[in-house]
Design a protein around this motif. Structure first.
Motif, PDB file in Angstrom:
ATOM      1  N   ASP A  97      47.407  -7.153 -36.204  1.00  0.00           N
ATOM      2  CA  ASP A  97      48.632  -7.881 -36.523  1.00  0.00           C
ATOM      3  C   ASP A  97      48.481  -8.721 -37.796  1.00  0.00           C
ATOM      4  O   ASP A  97      47.749  -9.690 -37.829  1.00  0.00           O
ATOM      5  CB  ASP A  97      48.945  -8.777 -35.322  1.00  0.00           C
ATOM      6  N   PRO A  98      49.184  -8.333 -38.866  1.00  0.00           N
ATOM      7  CA  PRO A  98      49.050  -9.072 -40.117  1.00  0.00           C
ATOM      8  C   PRO A  98      49.515 -10.524 -39.999  1.00  0.00           C
ATOM      9  O   PRO A  98      49.115 -11.359 -40.801  1.00  0.00           O
ATOM     10  CB  PRO A  98      49.948  -8.298 -41.087  1.00  0.00           C
TER      11      PRO A  98
ATOM     12  N   TRP B 169      57.031 -13.871 -43.111  1.00  0.00           N
ATOM     13  CA  TRP B 169      56.286 -12.620 -42.908  1.00  0.00           C
ATOM     14  C   TRP B 169      56.269 -11.757 -44.171  1.00  0.00           C
ATOM     15  O   TRP B 169      55.361 -10.970 -44.369  1.00  0.00           O
ATOM     16  CB  TRP B 169      56.908 -11.813 -41.758  1.00  0.00           C
TER      17      TRP B 169
ATOM     18  N   ASP C 165      50.331  -9.608 -45.984  1.00  0.00           N
ATOM     19  CA  ASP C 165      49.880  -8.326 -46.502  1.00  0.00           C
ATOM     20  C   ASP C 165      50.125  -7.215 -45.483  1.00  0.00           C
ATOM     21  O   ASP C 165      49.421  -7.098 -44.486  1.00  0.00           O
ATOM     22  CB  ASP C 165      48.379  -8.411 -46.828  1.00  0.00           C
ATOM     23  N   TRP C 166      51.136  -6.400 -45.758  1.00  0.00           N
ATOM     24  CA  TRP C 166      51.473  -5.301 -44.860  1.00  0.00           C
ATOM     25  C   TRP C 166      51.041  -3.970 -45.448  1.00  0.00           C
ATOM     26  O   TRP C 166      51.514  -2.909 -45.036  1.00  0.00           O
ATOM     27  CB  TRP C 166      52.986  -5.254 -44.617  1.00  0.00           C
ATOM     28  N   SER C 167      50.144  -4.001 -46.394  1.00  0.00           N
ATOM     29  CA  SER C 167      49.878  -2.773 -47.146  1.00  0.00           C
ATOM     30  C   SER C 167      48.981  -1.782 -46.405  1.00  0.00           C
ATOM     31  O   SER C 167      49.081  -0.588 -46.635  1.00  0.00           O
ATOM     32  CB  SER C 167      49.258  -3.126 -48.498  1.00  0.00           C
TER      33      SER C 167
ATOM     34  N   ALA D 289      48.567  -1.801 -40.611  1.00  0.00           N
ATOM     35  CA  ALA D 289      49.599  -2.833 -40.606  1.00  0.00           C
ATOM     36  C   ALA D 289      50.989  -2.209 -40.606  1.00  0.00           C
ATOM     37  O   ALA D 289      51.890  -2.651 -39.894  1.00  0.00           O
ATOM     38  CB  ALA D 289      49.428  -3.751 -41.812  1.00  0.00           C
ATOM     39  N   ARG D 290      51.144  -1.145 -41.396  1.00  0.00           N
ATOM     40  CA  ARG D 290      52.461  -0.501 -41.453  1.00  0.00           C
ATOM     41  C   ARG D 290      52.825   0.117 -40.113  1.00  0.00           C
ATOM     42  O   ARG D 290      53.960   0.035 -39.649  1.00  0.00           O
ATOM     43  CB  ARG D 290      52.473   0.588 -42.536  1.00  0.00           C
TER      44      ARG D 290
ATOM     45  N   GLN E  67      53.790  -2.587 -37.806  1.00  0.00           N
ATOM     46  CA  GLN E  67      55.113  -3.114 -38.119  1.00  0.00           C
ATOM     47  C   GLN E  67      56.219  -2.214 -37.566  1.00  0.00           C
ATOM     48  O   GLN E  67      57.157  -2.683 -36.920  1.00  0.00           O
ATOM     49  CB  GLN E  67      55.263  -3.240 -39.638  1.00  0.00           C
TER      50      GLN E  67
END
Lengths: 243, 243
Positions: B77-78, B92, B96-98, B102-103, B106
């Motif tokens: 979980d970012p 949010w 960093d969702w990169s 993480a994606r 999400q």
DNA sequence: TTTCTCCTCCCCAAAAATGGTGAGGTCGCA
DNA sequence: TGCGACCTCACCATTTTTGGGGAGGAGAAA
């Protein structure tokens, strides 16, 4: 102390002033403004570095500041010691002043103009960063209890913004993001931090101890650590592992 | 989302409700009230124990909660990972969702009803205690930016009081004040955490390596640690040493 | 496709850490 | 005055960790 009616207004104003502070001097002035707005004796922001270095900003006299540093009161001051163990803002009365050193410290602080009453908001960041936002005043217990009850929330917000600003203005204090560890490296570091021996870690991860060593070594390399303990300490203080 | 005029009132009410919460169920209800007052999708309080245990309380669906625990998303979980590295409340979007994980996380979170927008307030205590107070919503970026800007301060105060209440209600989570280490023990642990070998530490402290061992052993005993690395890790996570 | 990081496995010898036991001194608190 | 906590030093043998090599396969990224 200013009347309650007057005291309710300054918050917005103070927070805006804080937002606009563009240097450490401005922050110093902000603390004076806060003091004047609320009509209290002292407003202090006190940062304690991970290395034990400190940075202070506020309305205490220079004499007291020097005395404090010179005597290394950091480790004696019940406000620091007590708040370091607490979650929430605290009235100085609720701290432990019983030790001899603490009483001596208190007497000296008052002699140097620190108020007999105080209220401190602890603030924490990642990597064990710690700061205190403190207000202090001289008055009787009832007056103080009323005042703090009324302004508790203001103080939390001011503490927050003050700290944020102080960090912005001194970016040295937010250390570099370090290289991430691979999942296996995280596993290894985590289990080691939990006290497992290499053999146990290897067993837990169902890999050979040789393989485990590769992870430990590469983690050590990535973290710039000198040995396993160092690597684990760094991984923890950088938040790469949670134990 | 509720109009700004309405949204300004609830704060006092919410904080009072929170004060009066007398159990974890009440806290759960409080999170629902906060959600309804502000007209947002979710309000969540998420506690992460030093041992990696978690306690959650809020308006996420049970399905998501279970999924989260089952998949051990704590380490993915970012929001957790990011906030753990930060000082201040964060939107949010700024996390960093990169990474691929993480994606995926999400996408799954949104599928489970978590909003596409979020704002989290990190809260820290002594001994590495860490909690997050999060609100989440589904809307476009501008609306969200306005809303968070308007309510940022409210959220900080609510987060604060929520955490305080959660701690009161679950005193288990304020762990035994771990026995303090003696000054020499602190020195030893600190230097070890800095990567010094025993020989170097002994040299630095100007004591024999034998003496040093006594400190390490007694620190290990006090900390209930299995080995030196474990002792250092515990000392760090309990805030007994800062590196 | 090449290149990269990550995961996995192996050997050997030297260096470091550990466990157990014992002992003498100072200092503050009750 | 006595108790307890802290600081200091020592020896033994054993276990664990470390440092420096080398090597193949999987999967993602460029």
């Amino acid at each position: 102390m200013v009347s309650a009616a007057m005291a309710k207004q300054p918050l917005e104003f103070i927070l805006e002033e804080l937002e606009q502070a563009d240097g450490l001097e401005a922050l110093q002035r902000a603390s004076e403004q806060i003091r004047d707005h609320y009509g209290i004796d002292h407003v202090v922001y006190h940062w304690v570095d991970s290395a034990g270095d400190q940075y202070g900003c506020g309305t205490y006299s220079d004499a007291w500041r020097e005395r404090y540093l010179e005597q290394n009161y950091l480790r004696v001051d019940p406000v620091i010691v007590g708040c370091f163990q607490r979650f929430h803002p605290v009235d100085w009365k609720r701290l432990d002043w019983s030790s001899k050193a603490a009483r001596a410290f208190q007497a000296e602080a008052i002699a140097y103009g620190v108020g007999n009453q105080g209220f401190s908001v602890p603030i924490r960041g990642p990597n064990g960063q710690f700061a205190l936002f403190t207000i202090s005043h001289s008055c009787n217990d009832d007056t103080w209890a009323n005042w703090t009850e009324t302004h508790r929330r203001d103080l939390i917000l001011i503490a927050h913004d003050f700290n944020q600003k102080a960090l912005e203005l001194e970016p040295d204090r937010t250390p570099e993001q370090s290289q991430a560890l691979s999942p296996r490296e995280v596993d290894a570091m985590t289990l080691l931090a939990m006290g497992y021996s290499r053999a146990q870690v290897a067993d837990t991860l169902s890999i050979s101890e040789h393989t485990l060593r590769v992870y430990i070594e590469s983690a050590r390399f990535k973290l710039g650590a000198l040995n396993t303990t160092h690597a684990v300490a760094r991984a923890m203080s950088r938040g790469l592992i949670v134990v």
